[in-house]
Design a protein around this motif. Structure first.
Motif, PDB file in Angstrom:
ATOM      1  N   SER A 100      -6.045   7.632  -3.293  1.00 34.67           N
ATOM      2  CA  SER A 100      -6.864   8.198  -4.232  1.00 34.67           C
ATOM      3  C   SER A 100      -6.407   9.845  -4.071  1.00 34.67           C
ATOM      4  O   SER A 100      -5.925  10.036  -2.926  1.00 34.67           O
ATOM      5  CB  SER A 100      -8.420   7.978  -3.554  1.00 34.67           C
ATOM      6  OG  SER A 100      -8.705   6.637  -3.776  1.00 34.67           O
TER       7      SER A 100
ATOM      8  N   TYR B 108      -0.994   4.195   0.216  1.00 33.09           N
ATOM      9  CA  TYR B 108      -2.159   5.054   0.816  1.00 33.09           C
ATOM     10  C   TYR B 108      -1.536   5.986   1.712  1.00 33.09           C
ATOM     11  O   TYR B 108      -0.667   5.570   2.572  1.00 33.09           O
ATOM     12  CB  TYR B 108      -3.169   4.191   1.243  1.00 33.09           C
ATOM     13  CG  TYR B 108      -4.711   4.843   1.147  1.00 33.09           C
ATOM     14  CD1 TYR B 108      -5.282   4.311  -0.325  1.00 33.09           C
ATOM     15  CD2 TYR B 108      -5.069   5.911   1.790  1.00 33.09           C
ATOM     16  CE1 TYR B 108      -6.361   5.333  -0.389  1.00 33.09           C
ATOM     17  CE2 TYR B 108      -6.346   6.520   1.473  1.00 33.09           C
ATOM     18  CZ  TYR B 108      -7.089   6.192   0.337  1.00 33.09           C
ATOM     19  OH  TYR B 108      -7.964   6.733   0.089  1.00 33.09           O
TER      20      TYR B 108
ATOM     21  N   LEU C 192      -4.498  -2.178  -8.057  1.00 36.07           N
ATOM     22  CA  LEU C 192      -5.240  -3.087  -7.063  1.00 36.07           C
ATOM     23  C   LEU C 192      -5.046  -4.666  -7.882  1.00 36.07           C
ATOM     24  O   LEU C 192      -4.826  -5.312  -6.896  1.00 36.07           O
ATOM     25  CB  LEU C 192      -6.398  -2.622  -7.071  1.00 36.07           C
ATOM     26  CG  LEU C 192      -7.022  -1.899  -5.844  1.00 36.07           C
ATOM     27  CD1 LEU C 192      -8.524  -1.994  -5.910  1.00 36.07           C
ATOM     28  CD2 LEU C 192      -6.370  -2.482  -4.685  1.00 36.07           C
TER      29      LEU C 192
ATOM     30  N   VAL D 236      -6.790   7.986 -14.209  1.00 35.23           N
ATOM     31  CA  VAL D 236      -6.634   7.703 -12.824  1.00 35.23           C
ATOM     32  C   VAL D 236      -7.399   6.695 -12.556  1.00 35.23           C
ATOM     33  O   VAL D 236      -6.623   5.721 -11.692  1.00 35.23           O
ATOM     34  CB  VAL D 236      -6.799   9.021 -12.157  1.00 35.23           C
ATOM     35  CG1 VAL D 236      -6.853   8.627 -10.686  1.00 35.23           C
ATOM     36  CG2 VAL D 236      -5.854  10.132 -12.321  1.00 35.23           C
ATOM     37  N   SER D 237      -8.614   6.581 -12.812  1.00 37.49           N
ATOM     38  CA  SER D 237      -9.474   5.512 -12.227  1.00 37.49           C
ATOM     39  C   SER D 237      -8.857   4.207 -12.869  1.00 37.49           C
ATOM     40  O   SER D 237      -8.687   3.418 -12.070  1.00 37.49           O
ATOM     41  CB  SER D 237     -10.707   5.878 -12.266  1.00 37.49           C
ATOM     42  OG  SER D 237     -11.373   4.940 -13.199  1.00 37.49           O
TER      43      SER D 237
ATOM     44  N   PHE E 101      -3.800  10.909  -8.155  1.00 38.23           N
ATOM     45  CA  PHE E 101      -3.687   9.821  -7.207  1.00 38.23           C
ATOM     46  C   PHE E 101      -2.302  10.293  -6.261  1.00 38.23           C
ATOM     47  O   PHE E 101      -1.540  11.177  -7.017  1.00 38.23           O
ATOM     48  CB  PHE E 101      -3.607   8.221  -7.923  1.00 38.23           C
ATOM     49  CG  PHE E 101      -2.312   8.287  -8.814  1.00 38.23           C
ATOM     50  CD1 PHE E 101      -1.169   7.923  -8.237  1.00 38.23           C
ATOM     51  CD2 PHE E 101      -2.190   8.502 -10.239  1.00 38.23           C
ATOM     52  CE1 PHE E 101      -0.022   7.535  -9.115  1.00 38.23           C
ATOM     53  CE2 PHE E 101      -1.377   8.397 -11.095  1.00 38.23           C
ATOM     54  CZ  PHE E 101       0.038   8.038 -10.510  1.00 38.23           C
TER      55      PHE E 101
ATOM     56  N   LYS F  35      -5.725   2.895 -10.945  1.00 39.95           N
ATOM     57  CA  LYS F  35      -5.781   2.648  -9.713  1.00 39.95           C
ATOM     58  C   LYS F  35      -6.288   1.231  -9.732  1.00 39.95           C
ATOM     59  O   LYS F  35      -5.897   0.255  -8.817  1.00 39.95           O
ATOM     60  CB  LYS F  35      -6.714   3.636  -8.935  1.00 39.95           C
ATOM     61  CG  LYS F  35      -5.927   4.765  -8.506  1.00 39.95           C
ATOM     62  CD  LYS F  35      -6.858   5.382  -7.403  1.00 39.95           C
ATOM     63  CE  LYS F  35      -8.386   6.050  -7.929  1.00 39.95           C
ATOM     64  NZ  LYS F  35      -9.031   6.769  -7.063  1.00 39.95           N
ATOM     65  N   LYS F  36      -7.236   0.977 -10.459  1.00 42.77           N
ATOM     66  CA  LYS F  36      -7.647  -0.591 -10.844  1.00 42.77           C
ATOM     67  C   LYS F  36      -6.619  -1.461 -11.140  1.00 42.77           C
ATOM     68  O   LYS F  36      -6.606  -2.611 -10.641  1.00 42.77           O
ATOM     69  CB  LYS F  36      -9.026  -0.429 -11.623  1.00 42.77           C
ATOM     70  CG  LYS F  36     -10.139  -1.491 -11.384  1.00 42.77           C
ATOM     71  CD  LYS F  36     -11.285  -1.400 -12.523  1.00 42.77           C
ATOM     72  CE  LYS F  36     -12.125  -0.137 -12.245  1.00 42.77           C
ATOM     73  NZ  LYS F  36     -13.269   0.132 -13.006  1.00 42.77           N
TER      74      LYS F  36
ATOM     75  N   THR G 196      -2.194  -0.779  -3.816  1.00 40.35           N
ATOM     76  CA  THR G 196      -2.727   0.150  -3.435  1.00 40.35           C
ATOM     77  C   THR G 196      -2.397   1.603  -3.594  1.00 40.35           C
ATOM     78  O   THR G 196      -1.307   1.859  -2.916  1.00 40.35           O
ATOM     79  CB  THR G 196      -3.535   0.064  -2.098  1.00 40.35           C
ATOM     80  OG1 THR G 196      -3.952  -1.321  -1.946  1.00 40.35           O
ATOM     81  CG2 THR G 196      -4.640   0.964  -1.826  1.00 40.35           C
ATOM     82  N   LEU G 197      -2.918   2.225  -4.460  1.00 40.66           N
ATOM     83  CA  LEU G 197      -2.597   3.655  -4.608  1.00 40.66           C
ATOM     84  C   LEU G 197      -3.318   4.645  -3.817  1.00 40.66           C
ATOM     85  O   LEU G 197      -4.495   4.267  -3.673  1.00 40.66           O
ATOM     86  CB  LEU G 197      -2.573   4.174  -6.114  1.00 40.66           C
ATOM     87  CG  LEU G 197      -1.421   3.539  -7.020  1.00 40.66           C
ATOM     88  CD1 LEU G 197      -1.818   3.805  -8.614  1.00 40.66           C
ATOM     89  CD2 LEU G 197       0.055   3.923  -6.678  1.00 40.66           C
TER      90      LEU G 197
ATOM     91  N   THR H  15       0.937  -1.393   0.107  1.00 42.60           N
ATOM     92  CA  THR H  15       0.119   0.000  -0.258  1.00 42.60           C
ATOM     93  C   THR H  15       0.926   1.543  -0.098  1.00 42.60           C
ATOM     94  O   THR H  15       1.667   1.449   0.538  1.00 42.60           O
ATOM     95  CB  THR H  15      -0.893   0.029   1.231  1.00 42.60           C
ATOM     96  OG1 THR H  15      -1.918   1.112   1.093  1.00 42.60           O
ATOM     97  CG2 THR H  15      -0.568   0.052   2.573  1.00 42.60           C
TER      98      THR H  15
END
Ligand SMILES: *Cc1c(COP(=O)(O)O)cnc(C)c1O
Length: 346
Positions: free
Chosen positions: A310, A5, A302, A294-295, A320, A298-299, A307-308, A3
């Motif tokens: 948000s 995050y 994953l 971006v979306s 991100f 991130k997908k 995990t990036l 991660t």
């Protein structure tokens, strides 16, 4: 799972053992006024001072969150009102909390700055903090939630510093470190707020005895102590953090130039403006792209176990974030870089 995050963020894996030790040896069941518990509080404070190079005359208290620190500053240290220099969402939130407590703020006697804006990956340099202090005077409170324990801070530049531990400290949430100068204590004494369970004077009197006014997060304090035992001195951590930040920005500015993504904060025309006094953060790398890109990124990340972070606030869809915190390893960084390199052109 890896991660990046920016909070809650990666916890040092050894924390699993520290927590198990705390339960197995009965530390979590110690009365918080017992000698055994007070020794842990004392040692944790000593290690904070040593590892983070905090001046000996500054005081330390443990509270539950940075949000609580915002309220402590508003309740126990603000006389007439607070002035908030904001560079993003956390600075705005702090201002909103403070204004709810002190609706009048025409003649501020406290200056509040978020040193590292987790929301948009900007930071305020130590030089800028010094300028603010000189220009504006008053008591100076600094939110260093996503930088403390990741980069070196010049403590002498402000009277109050705080951070919760779920960012650069690499620990689970539910604990925050509040650091305050003799001048801050003097202000608290002058205002003499004792009306709340977390009034600073009340806490200070307890922490002077290595006690707390309420049952504290003993597990968190113990794990913090164990983590501090193993981290290098802040000068060494700082050098590593800054080098990694240089590498990340070079990666997006140069290696990935012309890709769908670029740093949110860039000096060139067309870059994010309106943040003239803020610089690219060393601990939060905010990267901008079209919402779809971006979306999708991130997908895809994953699906590879990465995990990036948000985006946050007004940058929720278009950025991100990559935490550049000490608990993250070189291998994990290499894994993310190679993922990003391989994605290029998709
Ligand atoms: C995460 C964060 C906070 C909030 O911390 P809590 O421990 O959730 O209260 C405050 N300020 C900044 C800059 C943050 O990054």
């Amino acid at each position: 799972m890896t991660t990046f995050y920016p909070g809650p963020s990666k916890v040092y894996p050894a924390v699993a053992d520290y927590a198990a030790d705390a339960v197995r040896t009965g530390i979590v069941s110690l009365n918080h006024r017992s000698a055994g518990f007070m020794d842990i509080v004392r040692e944790t404070m000593r290690l904070l001072g040593l590892k983070l190079d905090i001046p000996a005359d500054y005081h330390i208290a443990f509270v539950s969150s940075a949000t609580e620190c915002w309220e402590i500053v508003a309740q126990s240290l603000t006389g007439t009102g607070s002035l908030h220099l904001t560079h993003g969402s956390f600075g705005e939130k702090w201002r909103d909390y403070a204004y709810r407590i002190n609706p009048a703020h025409t003649e501020p006697d406290v200056l509040c700055v978020v040193q590292n804006e987790t929301s948009n990956g900007t930071q305020v340099s130590m030089q800028k903090l010094a300028d603010y202090r000189q220009m504006l005077g008053g008591l100076f409170a600094v939110d260093a939630v996503s930088s403390m324990a990741g980069v070196a801070l010049d403590w002498s530049l402000a009277d109050v510093w705080f951070a919760s531990v779920q960012k650069c400290f690499g620990l689970p949430a539910g604990l925050a470190v509040l650091i305050y100068s003799p001048d801050a204590l003097q202000r608290a004494e002058l205002l003499n707020d004792r009306s709340r369970y977390n009034s600073l004077l009340f806490m200070h009197e307890n922490f002077e005895k290595f006690q707390t006014p309420y049952t504290p997060n003993g597990l968190g304090i113990y794990c913090l102590m164990r983590v501090l035992e193993q981290v290098p001195l802040i000068a060494e951590v700082d050098a590593q953090t800054r080098q990694r930040a240089v590498d990340w920005y070079a990666f997006f500015d140069t290696d990935q130039a012309g890709s769908e993504f670029q740093p949110l904060i860039r000096p060139t025309p067309g870059g994010q403006v309106g943040l003239p006094e803020a610089l690219r953060s060393d601990t939060i790398i905010a990267v901008e792209g079209a919402p779809d890109a971006v979306s999708a990124l991130k997908k895809a990340a994953l699906s590879q176990g990465i995990t990036l972070g948000s985006g946050y606030g007004q940058w929720k869809e278009t950025t991100f974030r990559i935490a550049n915190f000490p608990a993250i390893t070189d291998d994990e960084i290499a894994q993310l870089r190679s993922f990003l390199q391989n994605r290029r052109g998709h």
